[in-house]
Design a protein around this motif. Sequence first.
Motif, PDB file in Angstrom:
ATOM      1  N   ILE A  10       9.071  10.289   2.968  1.00  0.00           N
ATOM      2  CA  ILE A  10       9.607   9.769   4.226  1.00  0.00           C
ATOM      3  C   ILE A  10      10.350   8.459   3.967  1.00  0.00           C
ATOM      4  CG2 ILE A  10       7.524   8.471   4.866  1.00  0.00           C
ATOM      5  CD1 ILE A  10       8.081   9.494   7.815  1.00  0.00           C
ATOM      6  N   THR A  11      11.417   8.276   4.705  1.00  0.00           N
ATOM      7  CA  THR A  11      12.165   7.027   4.685  1.00  0.00           C
ATOM      8  C   THR A  11      12.153   6.478   6.104  1.00  0.00           C
ATOM      9  OG1 THR A  11      13.596   7.831   2.915  1.00  0.00           O
ATOM     10  CG2 THR A  11      14.400   5.952   4.197  1.00  0.00           C
ATOM     11  N   PHE A  12      11.637   5.275   6.268  1.00  0.00           N
ATOM     12  CA  PHE A  12      11.592   4.628   7.571  1.00  0.00           C
ATOM     13  C   PHE A  12      12.899   3.883   7.794  1.00  0.00           C
ATOM     14  CE2 PHE A  12       7.176   4.877   6.057  1.00  0.00           C
ATOM     15  CZ  PHE A  12       6.651   5.684   7.052  1.00  0.00           C
ATOM     16  N   LEU A  13      13.524   4.120   8.936  1.00  0.00           N
ATOM     17  CA  LEU A  13      14.846   3.562   9.218  1.00  0.00           C
ATOM     18  C   LEU A  13      14.846   2.486  10.290  1.00  0.00           C
ATOM     19  CD1 LEU A  13      16.654   7.016   9.269  1.00  0.00           C
ATOM     20  CD2 LEU A  13      16.583   5.370   7.379  1.00  0.00           C
ATOM     21  N   LYS A  14      13.883   2.570  11.202  1.00  0.00           N
ATOM     22  CA  LYS A  14      13.861   1.647  12.340  1.00  0.00           C
ATOM     23  C   LYS A  14      12.432   1.535  12.839  1.00  0.00           C
ATOM     24  CE  LYS A  14      15.402   1.370  17.117  1.00  0.00           C
ATOM     25  NZ  LYS A  14      15.985   2.086  18.223  1.00  0.00           N
ATOM     26  N   SER A  15      12.016   0.335  13.198  1.00  0.00           N
ATOM     27  CA  SER A  15      10.669   0.177  13.748  1.00  0.00           C
ATOM     28  C   SER A  15      10.675   0.473  15.248  1.00  0.00           C
ATOM     29  CB  SER A  15      10.142  -1.237  13.486  1.00  0.00           C
ATOM     30  OG  SER A  15      10.976  -2.193  14.096  1.00  0.00           O
ATOM     31  N   THR A  16       9.503   0.851  15.746  1.00  0.00           N
ATOM     32  CA  THR A  16       9.308   1.114  17.170  1.00  0.00           C
ATOM     33  C   THR A  16       8.037   0.397  17.610  1.00  0.00           C
ATOM     34  OG1 THR A  16       8.132   3.186  16.678  1.00  0.00           O
ATOM     35  CG2 THR A  16      10.510   3.334  17.096  1.00  0.00           C
ATOM     36  N   THR A  17       7.794   0.404  18.911  1.00  0.00           N
ATOM     37  CA  THR A  17       6.642  -0.299  19.461  1.00  0.00           C
ATOM     38  C   THR A  17       5.907   0.572  20.472  1.00  0.00           C
ATOM     39  OG1 THR A  17       8.037  -1.281  21.179  1.00  0.00           O
ATOM     40  CG2 THR A  17       7.750  -2.563  19.156  1.00  0.00           C
ATOM     41  N   ALA A  18       4.759   0.078  20.887  1.00  0.00           N
ATOM     42  CA  ALA A  18       3.959   0.786  21.879  1.00  0.00           C
ATOM     43  C   ALA A  18       4.781   1.038  23.140  1.00  0.00           C
ATOM     44  CB  ALA A  18       2.707  -0.009  22.215  1.00  0.00           C
ATOM     45  N   GLY A  19       4.594   2.209  23.719  1.00  0.00           N
ATOM     46  CA  GLY A  19       5.300   2.598  24.930  1.00  0.00           C
ATOM     47  C   GLY A  19       6.516   3.457  24.662  1.00  0.00           C
ATOM     48  N   GLN A  20       6.998   3.455  23.431  1.00  0.00           N
ATOM     49  CA  GLN A  20       8.152   4.289  23.112  1.00  0.00           C
ATOM     50  C   GLN A  20       7.711   5.725  22.836  1.00  0.00           C
ATOM     51  OE1 GLN A  20      10.151   1.263  20.203  1.00  0.00           O
ATOM     52  NE2 GLN A  20      11.741   2.603  21.063  1.00  0.00           N
ATOM     53  N   THR A  21       8.635   6.661  23.006  1.00  0.00           N
ATOM     54  CA  THR A  21       8.376   8.068  22.706  1.00  0.00           C
ATOM     55  C   THR A  21       9.215   8.465  21.502  1.00  0.00           C
ATOM     56  OG1 THR A  21       7.881   8.588  25.008  1.00  0.00           O
ATOM     57  CG2 THR A  21       8.493  10.434  23.580  1.00  0.00           C
ATOM     58  N   LEU A  22       8.528   9.025  20.511  1.00  0.00           N
ATOM     59  CA  LEU A  22       9.189   9.494  19.298  1.00  0.00           C
ATOM     60  C   LEU A  22       9.226  11.013  19.303  1.00  0.00           C
ATOM     61  CD1 LEU A  22       7.502   7.150  16.666  1.00  0.00           C
ATOM     62  CD2 LEU A  22       9.517   6.741  18.096  1.00  0.00           C
ATOM     63  N   THR A  23      10.305  11.576  18.802  1.00  0.00           N
ATOM     64  CA  THR A  23      10.456  13.027  18.730  1.00  0.00           C
ATOM     65  C   THR A  23      10.858  13.415  17.313  1.00  0.00           C
ATOM     66  OG1 THR A  23      11.118  13.127  21.048  1.00  0.00           O
ATOM     67  CG2 THR A  23      11.649  15.039  19.681  1.00  0.00           C
ATOM     68  N   ALA A  24      10.117  14.359  16.755  1.00  0.00           N
ATOM     69  CA  ALA A  24      10.392  14.859  15.413  1.00  0.00           C
ATOM     70  C   ALA A  24      10.950  16.269  15.509  1.00  0.00           C
ATOM     71  CB  ALA A  24       9.107  14.869  14.584  1.00  0.00           C
ATOM     72  N   THR A  25      12.094  16.492  14.857  1.00  0.00           N
ATOM     73  CA  THR A  25      12.719  17.817  14.819  1.00  0.00           C
ATOM     74  C   THR A  25      12.744  18.284  13.375  1.00  0.00           C
ATOM     75  OG1 THR A  25      14.080  17.291  16.733  1.00  0.00           O
ATOM     76  CG2 THR A  25      14.801  19.137  15.356  1.00  0.00           C
ATOM     77  N   ALA A  26      12.049  19.389  13.117  1.00  0.00           N
ATOM     78  CA  ALA A  26      11.959  19.964  11.770  1.00  0.00           C
ATOM     79  C   ALA A  26      12.856  21.182  11.670  1.00  0.00           C
ATOM     80  CB  ALA A  26      10.521  20.363  11.462  1.00  0.00           C
ATOM     81  N   VAL A  27      13.562  21.297  10.539  1.00  0.00           N
ATOM     82  CA  VAL A  27      14.479  22.410  10.297  1.00  0.00           C
ATOM     83  C   VAL A  27      14.294  22.917   8.869  1.00  0.00           C
ATOM     84  CG1 VAL A  27      16.912  23.095  10.213  1.00  0.00           C
ATOM     85  CG2 VAL A  27      16.149  21.432  11.914  1.00  0.00           C
ATOM     86  N   ARG A  28      14.192  24.227   8.730  1.00  0.00           N
ATOM     87  CA  ARG A  28      14.112  24.826   7.401  1.00  0.00           C
ATOM     88  C   ARG A  28      15.446  24.661   6.691  1.00  0.00           C
ATOM     89  NH1 ARG A  28      15.328  29.844   7.995  1.00  0.00           N
ATOM     90  NH2 ARG A  28      13.497  30.438   9.209  1.00  0.00           N
ATOM     91  N   ARG A  29      15.410  24.199   5.458  1.00  0.00           N
ATOM     92  CA  ARG A  29      16.612  24.122   4.629  1.00  0.00           C
ATOM     93  C   ARG A  29      16.690  25.336   3.720  1.00  0.00           C
ATOM     94  NH1 ARG A  29      19.422  21.714   7.815  1.00  0.00           N
ATOM     95  NH2 ARG A  29      18.909  19.566   8.225  1.00  0.00           N
ATOM     96  N   THR A  30      15.550  25.703   3.126  1.00  0.00           N
ATOM     97  CA  THR A  30      15.496  26.883   2.274  1.00  0.00           C
ATOM     98  C   THR A  30      14.061  27.364   2.154  1.00  0.00           C
ATOM     99  OG1 THR A  30      16.114  27.797   0.108  1.00  0.00           O
ATOM    100  CG2 THR A  30      15.273  25.564   0.120  1.00  0.00           C
ATOM    101  N   ARG A  31      13.930  28.660   1.992  1.00  0.00           N
ATOM    102  CA  ARG A  31      12.618  29.270   1.780  1.00  0.00           C
ATOM    103  C   ARG A  31      12.832  30.435   0.826  1.00  0.00           C
ATOM    104  NH1 ARG A  31       8.852  32.382   6.173  1.00  0.00           N
ATOM    105  NH2 ARG A  31       7.045  32.664   4.815  1.00  0.00           N
TER     106      ARG A  31
END
Length: 138
Positions: free
Chosen positions: A84-105
């Motif tokens: 993982i590479t962290f790009l930006k900090s966040t704080t309490a009260g914020q909503t984070l969304t993770a989107t996962a996509v297959r690259r290869t299988r």
Amino acid sequence: MTDAATAAPINREMMQRDRAAASLGLVVERDDPGHAVVSMRVREDMTNGFAITHGGFVFALADTAFAIACNEDETVTVAAGADITFLKSTTAGQTLTATAVRRTRSGRTGIYDVTVVDEHGEPVAEFRGRSISTNRTF
């Protein structure tokens, strides 16, 4: 690979047993084969000594989206590794969304990319997961 009708019940069963995700309040927004979206509202108890979201919680969110995306059929698939590479900090009260996509299988292994964004769509972290399918089934 499988279709969405098959993958969704498998992932729902997996997530119903996922006590860690439940304790974090993770919400599965999408669970298609090779593609998942999971969100999390950052709580005060998820922040570190600098009052920003602890990286472990961001990783857990991304890892959960990865787990849903890579469990595409009845075979139990787990992480072989992740970065993982962290790009930006966040704080309490914020909503984070993770989107996962297959690259290869291919065969028993796969590579999946996960982007974590804040409620404004700004990138928070980039995660790459490597999966391995086991000999176990759901």
